[in-house]
Write a protein that holds these residues in place. Sequence first.
Motif, PDB file in Angstrom:
ATOM      1  N   ASN A  77       0.850  -1.175   0.000  1.00 41.02           N
ATOM      2  CA  ASN A  77       0.000   0.000   0.000  1.00 41.02           C
ATOM      3  C   ASN A  77       0.893   1.235   0.000  1.00 41.02           C
ATOM      4  OD1 ASN A  77      -2.373   1.324   0.090  1.00 41.02           O
ATOM      5  ND2 ASN A  77      -3.100   0.417   1.994  1.00 41.02           N
ATOM      6  N   ILE A  78       1.478   1.504  -1.149  1.00 41.47           N
ATOM      7  CA  ILE A  78       2.404   2.640  -1.237  1.00 41.47           C
ATOM      8  C   ILE A  78       1.838   3.667  -2.217  1.00 41.47           C
ATOM      9  CG2 ILE A  78       4.496   1.371  -0.641  1.00 41.47           C
ATOM     10  CD1 ILE A  78       4.950   0.887  -3.559  1.00 41.47           C
ATOM     11  N   SER A  86       2.042   4.582  -5.440  1.00 40.54           N
ATOM     12  CA  SER A  86       2.735   3.819  -6.475  1.00 40.54           C
ATOM     13  C   SER A  86       3.235   4.667  -7.629  1.00 40.54           C
ATOM     14  CB  SER A  86       1.806   2.737  -7.001  1.00 40.54           C
ATOM     15  OG  SER A  86       0.594   3.322  -7.401  1.00 40.54           O
ATOM     16  N   GLY A 128       6.191   2.090  -7.945  1.00 39.22           N
ATOM     17  CA  GLY A 128       5.357   1.035  -8.496  1.00 39.22           C
ATOM     18  C   GLY A 128       6.151   0.012  -9.287  1.00 39.22           C
ATOM     19  N   GLU A 129       7.360   0.387  -9.701  1.00 41.02           N
ATOM     20  CA  GLU A 129       8.162  -0.502 -10.548  1.00 41.02           C
ATOM     21  C   GLU A 129       9.161  -1.315  -9.739  1.00 41.02           C
ATOM     22  OE1 GLU A 129       7.788  -0.113 -14.181  1.00 41.02           O
ATOM     23  OE2 GLU A 129       6.024   0.968 -13.462  1.00 41.02           O
ATOM     24  N   LEU A 130       9.188  -1.117  -8.433  1.00 40.58           N
ATOM     25  CA  LEU A 130      10.169  -1.841  -7.616  1.00 40.58           C
ATOM     26  C   LEU A 130       9.867  -3.333  -7.583  1.00 40.58           C
ATOM     27  CD1 LEU A 130      10.500   0.317  -4.375  1.00 40.58           C
ATOM     28  CD2 LEU A 130      12.238  -0.014  -6.118  1.00 40.58           C
ATOM     29  N   ALA A 131      10.875  -4.116  -7.271  1.00 37.81           N
ATOM     30  CA  ALA A 131      10.660  -5.536  -7.040  1.00 37.81           C
ATOM     31  C   ALA A 131       9.825  -5.691  -5.769  1.00 37.81           C
ATOM     32  CB  ALA A 131      11.988  -6.255  -6.892  1.00 37.81           C
ATOM     33  N   TYR A 132       9.174  -6.865  -5.640  1.00 37.14           N
ATOM     34  CA  TYR A 132       8.220  -7.035  -4.556  1.00 37.14           C
ATOM     35  C   TYR A 132       8.839  -6.817  -3.179  1.00 37.14           C
ATOM     36  CZ  TYR A 132       4.726  -9.145  -1.557  1.00 37.14           C
ATOM     37  OH  TYR A 132       3.803  -9.361  -0.573  1.00 37.14           O
ATOM     38  N   GLU A 171       7.236  -0.176   2.130  1.00 35.02           N
ATOM     39  CA  GLU A 171       6.042  -0.189   2.972  1.00 35.02           C
ATOM     40  C   GLU A 171       6.438  -0.012   4.446  1.00 35.02           C
ATOM     41  OE1 GLU A 171       2.703  -1.082   1.883  1.00 35.02           O
ATOM     42  OE2 GLU A 171       2.076  -0.728   3.940  1.00 35.02           O
ATOM     43  N   ALA A 173       4.655 -11.576   4.047  1.00 36.71           N
ATOM     44  CA  ALA A 173       3.771 -12.357   3.174  1.00 36.71           C
ATOM     45  C   ALA A 173       4.278 -12.327   1.736  1.00 36.71           C
ATOM     46  CB  ALA A 173       2.359 -11.799   3.251  1.00 36.71           C
ATOM     47  N   GLY A 174       4.257 -13.467   1.112  1.00 36.70           N
ATOM     48  CA  GLY A 174       4.615 -13.547  -0.298  1.00 36.70           C
ATOM     49  C   GLY A 174       6.098 -13.445  -0.591  1.00 36.70           C
ATOM     50  N   MET A 175       6.935 -13.559   0.442  1.00 39.41           N
ATOM     51  CA  MET A 175       8.373 -13.447   0.187  1.00 39.41           C
ATOM     52  C   MET A 175       9.013 -14.821   0.184  1.00 39.41           C
ATOM     53  SD  MET A 175       9.768 -10.304   2.377  1.00 39.41           S
ATOM     54  CE  MET A 175       9.071  -8.693   2.241  1.00 39.41           C
ATOM     55  N   SER A 176      10.134 -14.918  -0.502  1.00 37.45           N
ATOM     56  CA  SER A 176      10.879 -16.162  -0.455  1.00 37.45           C
ATOM     57  C   SER A 176      11.581 -16.240   0.905  1.00 37.45           C
ATOM     58  CB  SER A 176      11.901 -16.205  -1.575  1.00 37.45           C
ATOM     59  OG  SER A 176      12.923 -15.290  -1.292  1.00 37.45           O
TER      60      SER A 176
END
Lengths: 249, 410, 427, 316, 231
Positions: free
Chosen positions: A88-89, A91, A145-149, A156, A175-178
Amino acid sequence: MAILSLVDVKKNFGITEIIRGVSLDIVEGEKHAIIGPNGAGKSTLFHLISGRYNVTAGNIRFKEEHIENKPPYEIARMGLARSFQVTNIFSRMSVFENIRCALFWSMDYGYSFWHLLGRQTELNDAAMHVLEQIGLTDKAKFPSGELAYAQQRALELGIAIASGAELIMLDEPVAGMSHSEAQNTVELIRKITEGKTLIMVEHDMNIVFDVADRISVLVYGEIIATDSPENIRANPKVQEAYLGEVPSA
Amino acid sequence: MALLKNSSIWIAFLVTLLGLPLVFDSILAISIMNQIAIAIVFALSYNMLLGQGGMLSFGHAVYFGLGGFLSVHALILIEFETMVFSILWIPLIGGVFGLLAGVFIGSFSTHKAGTVFAMISLGIGELIAASSLIFSSFFGGEAGISGDRTFGPTFFGFDFAQNIEIYYVAAVWAFIATVFMYLFTQTPAGRMANAVRDNPERAEFVGYSSRKVRFISFCASGLFAGIAGGLFALNYEFITEENLNAATSGRVLLMAYIGGLGYFIGPIIGAVVLTLMNSLLSNYSELWMLYLGIMFLLTVMFLPRGFAGFFMMHQLAWIRGNMKMLIKPYIITGIPAVLFAVCVIALIEMSHTEDEVFHYLALELNPASPITWIVLLGIAGGAFYAVKRSLLQLNDAWETANAIPKEEEA
Amino acid sequence: MKNSQLLTKIFGSCRKPLLAISLGCVFIISNTSSAQEPVRIAFMDPLSGTFASIGNTGKTILEFAADYFYNSKGGILGGRMIEIVPLDNKQSPTETQLQFRRAISDDLHIIFQGNSSAVASTLSQTISRHNRRNPEQEVLQINYSAVDPILTEDNCSFWHFRFDAHANMKLDILTDFIAADEDIKSMYIIGQDYSFGQVVSDTTTRLLNEKRPDIEIVGNEFHPIGQVKDFTPYVTKIVSSGADAVITGNFGADMVSLARSIIDSGLDIPIYTFYAAYDGITATLGESGKDRIRLVHNGVANPLPTEARKQFNRDFKIAHPNSDVTQPRIVNALQMVVTAMEKTQSTDPYAIALALEDMRFTTMGGEEIWMRGEDHQIFQQLSVSVHTDEGVEFDADNSGFGLVTEYQVPMEETILESSCQMRRPRR
Amino acid sequence: MLEVLIFATLNGLVTGFLLFMLASGLTLIFSMMGVLNFAHASFYMLGAYFAYSLSLYFGFWTGLIFAPIVVGVLGAMVERYGLRRVHQSGHVAELVFTFGLAFLIEESIQFFWGRDTKNYQTPELLDFPLFTLLGQEFSAYRGFMMTISIGIFIGLYYVLTKSRVGIIIQAAITHPQTVSNLGHNVPLIFMGVFGMGTALAGLAGVIAGPVLTTFPGMATVLGSIVFVIVVIGGLGSLAGAFIASLLIGLLQSYAIASDVGMPDLLNLLGVSFERGHPLNDLWTMNLPQIAPVLPYLLLVLVLIFRPTGLMGKREE
Amino acid sequence: MLKVSDLHAFYGKSHILQGVNFEVAEGEIVSLLGRNGVGRSTTVKTIMGEVAPQGSIQFKGNEIAGKKSFEIAHLGLGYVPENRDIFPTLTVRQNLVLGMKSNQPTGRWNIDEMFSMFPNLAERADVPGGALSGGEQQMLCMCRTLMGDPDMIMIDEPTEGLAPKIVAQLAQLLQEIAKRGVSILLVEQKLSIALKISNRLYVMGHGKIVYEGTPNSLLKADDVRAEWLEV
């Protein structure tokens, strides 16, 4: 001393009760994790504390002041910051601008339209300092908005901590990270919340047990246990809430 | 000024504004440039709302028009010597009233962005436009009100009788307004407007009331729209109801959108392009509005970020030094595309003409002969096919030119 | 070509010497052939947008008349052709300003304009202002249709000539006609809420009061211009008021909708109007409006008075099968302007203006008309005609329906006083 | 005065039902795509023009049936090849797209049919007064308009609530993904609903064309009013649209029929102003004069005090 | 019946599935276990076409990766989502009608049969779906999917928020469904039901399958449970 205390907080959506009377004290300086199965109401609880939702009943005090039903911006100004489960940035703005926006209020700019940002050395330095902390210095000009997750997640966090809030609430920060990304993020969380109070919702138990001083287990809108990590792990009620009745092997 | 990092751009902008009349000095050219200067201020003020603040307004002409009406009333007061000041300050009067209108309307319309805001703006726009016809003693009914700018104290001997003199006034005001609108984007309030546009919820969690942020942008936008209205009043010395109705609101939306929302330069491009089309195209064809509509739809469909966005798309390829990879494919696609457009326009115009010989781009076509039609349709079809085919290649070239080099990915 | 001229206009005198020289050469060449240079007249009216049909018809008539009377006969002023330059003002006062500047830029000094009194006022003010500030570049406004009285009364201008009777003159005739009808005991006035609509309302009330105090004004209604979806609610009021007749100044779609609603409601009373014919309106009203709709206008409708006039209509119809000679006053205006040019042997607006003042001219309809010098208002025969399909030699919209004149008033009886106090420029 | 009241009510209902035919399609389209279709009234205009052209060759009744179909197909194509593409660029782009489309349709109509008023007539079959009350006639055609509109309303209600297709549409509006998972082709449904919405608008155009005059400005006259209705009724609520349509139809009709205004109010208060008073326009204003403004006034008030509209769902 | 190989998927920027491999045979009940946020739901959503897939998904021998949801549904794959997505304003019967892919009920199930299986639903046939209890909604959602006559269904956390009694009912029902030749992929967090009815099960962690086995083998593998499932 409790920096945040919830007394019998309830929240209904229509006829559905999501939070059914939560009482909880968060001690100043502790790292507190809230865990629980899906749909237990963890995010809703976060939204209630941070002012996004109004409570149906009960009260919430932050630094001894009632904050239930205050708008989010007033709560944020009191020194309570939070991150979101879904990134939620801002973007379309650059990474640097994202952080700078998070700094305005705490650095007393208010709604100023007479300060030119280029000249605010102190502000810009502070923003760069936050970027350094979250390791995004080289991406300062990058559109966020273009940054890697993982970098977006770091940003954030950066937005949440930039204002120097005393109480930081993180909603599923990894969440959602390796696995390796998650490890790095934990290090980051540790670093940036040093000396501050932290409330965290997280599913990754390794991280929860790694970070938290105390854990609360939220099941169907009720806290069934608040205790140290070891005791929580040993609590059969908790295991059952998660796994159901497991036939013994 | 150190803060205007690229002050050279601003100097170039000012020089261009002031130097244009030296190159294009016909009455028509000056008139068009005057319009452009006004349109730039107006479109930029609209961009403060939509591009920077995320508020879609269908009634922005209200502030432009109210500013203009008050300015003309001020001109009348000067003419009758009720007030004495140089007409140079007229745009400021327009601005102040635009601001006041913004404060009043913004106080209840900026609660929400999105559809609710858009609909309130539409309602307010229609209300005020309709009221302006009812209250004809202030708004002058459908004929509007008019003043004369040559009264009032002269400025170093200029009495502003000539349009060229007003052009310089407008150019300087446009420059000042542009600078201030740019500076606004560089303040906390301006930045928070962007933040609220991107994510109003998060903005609240960093301590800002989205509503107040929107309100400030809204008022600022009203101020500059009012200034544009004041410039309009100075230029034409009259103003009518059409300057605050939905058509004007729609036009400024088109300008900002076609130019490219969100880019500071976008509305400027849009203002220039649309004003030129509006004043030049109508001389070449009765059907210019049809073409405008087609162009507009194509822009929305294929260049969703407007002309400025289209140019900015090439930033990456430019930085990487890959522009040359794109030139050839662009030309290969461009030629049949232009040919297609030319044929389609010829077909449209031919079906509309009543003349026996149809003059078109130095050609004399015979609309009565089916052969003309078949040939044109054939060329158009062929060109369309060629465009479709070459677009694939262009796409590939685009991908390669913008591909992330291996080392960067790692 | 129009296009190339436009480009040179915009690029103006480029400061590059080479270009200047070449442009200079062009100038010399074109100067030597000045005898053949056309006399260029601007026609400024809506040519695109909602009101375009009226503007385009006007343009067609003006172009046809120029060719018919002059260009086909070797031109004017010793062989110069008349070229009509269309300028599209979209019936918008703002656009009028822009087009006016184009006209100046294009060296056009005579502007024909007719539609919308608002536009005419704007143009008149703009022209006065321009002429005062640029004494050598004057422009003349030939108003062939805008009827707001104020243009030749309080706001009259030396540079403005009106070739149509103004609203008060027309209403004078119309109320005479109404007053003669003993059956009419009550009248309903309805109009668009803007200056012309108000003039119709005020003047009708005043004149009927003078001429037939027994006629009761049972309704005086304004509706917003171009915004009414459905006139039935208004018609309901008309019916319930028990009016014997309706008078309206509506034009365009508002006129058609109103008339259709009245007819559809089964109300069988006469409707007195200004603009209820041609441009699709006659065809739309068709059978249902027969013998019920009456218009006041200048000149004469069917039967046309002279063979020359008839021939003009026939030739026009051959050239433009889908148009009608809707506004013969455009022809009168052109003929009078050309006469003034021939008389002064110049195209100077000031000279033409002086020559037009108090000019008496015999139209192709054989009638003498007079341009009063004091306020630049034309005086001519006025008529009231009825919408019908009987005795129509020249129909409208190829519908078989047209206008037949029922009542004529000679020019002398149409003359009204004017409050005009004209500011005359000195040379 | 009784007959004025009765006829004002009838007129209001005729207008209200007609508006509902437009508003219903617009509401459905909004519920689906979350976008207000600015071009909706343009499809209404297209309906009138198509029907006019068809009626020249095949008579009114053929036009009544086929023109809405042509408009619907056209609408479906606009959705398929235009809106669906623009959808990716966000809501503003979609709104702006329909805005441009409205502009283009108006220009195209002028291109193909010319700019003058079209002689589109009511069919002879319905060219008689349905009834006469206290000297006022109520034409059969208006009765026909009302019948068709009510028929459409009932049909729409039946289709949406009772038929399988209607159930799928209702569900697809709120849960498109779930409906797709159940094996229904949602994009096709959307295209169909868009087509149907525009066809309804077209039908409204066909039946309104002869009485409300067929001319290039007919979309503009109705365009923003339909929006107002949809917003006042509550975005996405069909019932709300229905109530708002009738409300606005009646409101305008009564306002025109009434003869009261500021002068009456001032008389009542015993206040009077001279004719030259600076606010003369305000003191002489009357209700019929401002009738067309009333919907917008209502819109602004509703949005300020109840941003979700009359029947809109509450937002959290 | 279903074979997923090297499946990757992204949510926005987040790499949720990082190479998932598993398969479901005909008539089999297979469970997919794991903690919240490991990508279980994303896996089924990706199979169903809600999330863009990378990799291969074969259903009844057809490659379905990249197909649209409704096309996949037409091939005979049913999906009962986690949030159930009952259409709250539609009646129970209407909800069931929505499950049918055409006007005529075909194959194994029809409405009357459903109602006889679930007397609760039959009683409330004309009540809006939104008024049902959680358990009833779950049943309704299942029935709705079955009305489409699928050859395989994927069920996401059906036991969430249900009383133990209802969970037991549900387990029975699932076995009944499987008997009729419908394969089931059960996504669960709770072990109880999964251990009871599954033929085989997979455990997911960090976007990958980390364990594959039978209920018995999982019961024995304490380390796997501690690492990937327990608190």
